[in-house]
Design an enzyme around this catalytic site. Structure first.
Site, PDB file in Angstrom:
ATOM      1  N   HIS A  76     -21.606 -26.121  -7.684  1.00  0.00           N
ATOM      2  CA  HIS A  76     -20.423 -25.724  -8.512  1.00  0.00           C
ATOM      3  C   HIS A  76     -21.127 -25.178  -9.877  1.00  0.00           C
ATOM      4  O   HIS A  76     -22.048 -25.571 -10.251  1.00  0.00           O
ATOM      5  CB  HIS A  76     -19.591 -26.725  -9.041  1.00  0.00           C
ATOM      6  CG  HIS A  76     -18.708 -27.490  -7.768  1.00  0.00           C
ATOM      7  ND1 HIS A  76     -17.945 -26.897  -6.963  1.00  0.00           N
ATOM      8  CD2 HIS A  76     -18.698 -28.820  -7.600  1.00  0.00           C
ATOM      9  CE1 HIS A  76     -17.312 -27.819  -6.280  1.00  0.00           C
ATOM     10  NE2 HIS A  76     -17.915 -28.759  -6.562  1.00  0.00           N
TER      11      HIS A  76
ATOM     12  N   GLN B 113     -20.581 -32.381   2.852  1.00  0.00           N
ATOM     13  CA  GLN B 113     -21.877 -32.595   2.668  1.00  0.00           C
ATOM     14  C   GLN B 113     -22.186 -32.114   1.136  1.00  0.00           C
ATOM     15  O   GLN B 113     -21.619 -32.542   0.338  1.00  0.00           O
ATOM     16  CB  GLN B 113     -22.601 -31.590   3.725  1.00  0.00           C
ATOM     17  CG  GLN B 113     -22.813 -32.275   5.131  1.00  0.00           C
ATOM     18  CD  GLN B 113     -23.634 -33.672   5.259  1.00  0.00           C
ATOM     19  OE1 GLN B 113     -24.625 -33.589   4.194  1.00  0.00           O
ATOM     20  NE2 GLN B 113     -23.360 -34.484   6.127  1.00  0.00           N
TER      21      GLN B 113
ATOM     22  N   CYS C 202     -22.819 -26.981   2.665  1.00  0.00           N
ATOM     23  CA  CYS C 202     -22.028 -27.718   3.397  1.00  0.00           C
ATOM     24  C   CYS C 202     -22.653 -28.415   4.564  1.00  0.00           C
ATOM     25  O   CYS C 202     -22.145 -28.809   5.699  1.00  0.00           O
ATOM     26  CB  CYS C 202     -20.826 -26.716   4.032  1.00  0.00           C
ATOM     27  SG  CYS C 202     -19.804 -26.211   2.409  1.00  0.00           S
TER      28      CYS C 202
END
Length: 202
Positions: free
Chosen positions: A75, A71, A166
């Site tokens: 970062h 999903q 996620c």
């Protein structure tokens, strides 16, 4: 066959993604596998089947819809990102065994710093006391892997509040810096890459 590790420093996410695609497209049976170690400028990435409803408040941080599994994740600088570019057929490696290998490499690395971590059958990645510290997203093309894992070292965690990490609402995240471990990404990368390399050669 030899395995080349490249330490690339801070790199733009999209440029790195395109470079991984090109490497995979152009490689042959004789192309050595590589591991790319990077950090990225701040970016949210949404996987192939990622749902935009998991983007809550992304602010000025760019969102990239990419071709990995999974999903949405974040970062940024201070997060260790490792991309194994592997010939899965040559290595006789399946997708789930590769995910397990990467999870175990992170768990083994964290154990070196007395951090007890675990994987979960229902949600790929690595967790410490229920909080996610390591994520995994893989793409297989031409029987070869790209994308990989991210491990929260000293990354600013506040951007994770702008998403359902996620795809899980209210999933908490953590980092080594909050667990009493202060390392550079280079220091953390060394045992992690070693653990991946050892597992691939066994």
């Amino acid at each position: 066959m030899a395995l080349t590790t490249r330490f690339l420093g801070i790199q733009d996410y999209q440029a790195t993604w395109r470079a991984m695609q090109q490497f995979t497209e152009n490689r042959t049976w004789d192309t050595p596998d590589e591991i790319w170690v990077v950090e990225h400028d701040p970016v949210y990435t949404l996987g192939l089947n990622g749902k935009r409803e998991h983007l809550l408040d992304t602010g000025s941080i760019p969102v990239v819809h990419c071709d990995r599994g999974g999903q949405v994740t974040y970062h940024g600088p201070g997060q260790l990102v490792v991309y194994p570019l592997l010939d899965m057929k040559r290595s006789k490696l399946g997708v789930r065994p590769l995910v397990t290998l990467l999870e175990e490499a992170m768990i083994e690395t964290l154990a070196l710093y007395r951090i007890a971590a675990n994987a979960r059958a229902d949600a790929p990645g690595v967790y410490v006391d229920g909080k996610k510290i390591g994520s995994i997203g893989i793409r297989i093309r031409k029987n070869c892997s790209y994308h990989g894992l991210s491990l929260n070292n000293y990354v600013d965690l506040s951007p994770f509040k702008g998403i359902n990490p996620c795809g899980y609402s209210k999933l908490e995240v953590t980092r080594l810096a909050d667990l009493g471990v202060n390392l550079s990404n280079e220091e953390l990368a060394s045992p992690l890459v070693e653990a991946i390399t050892q597992a691939l050669s066994s």
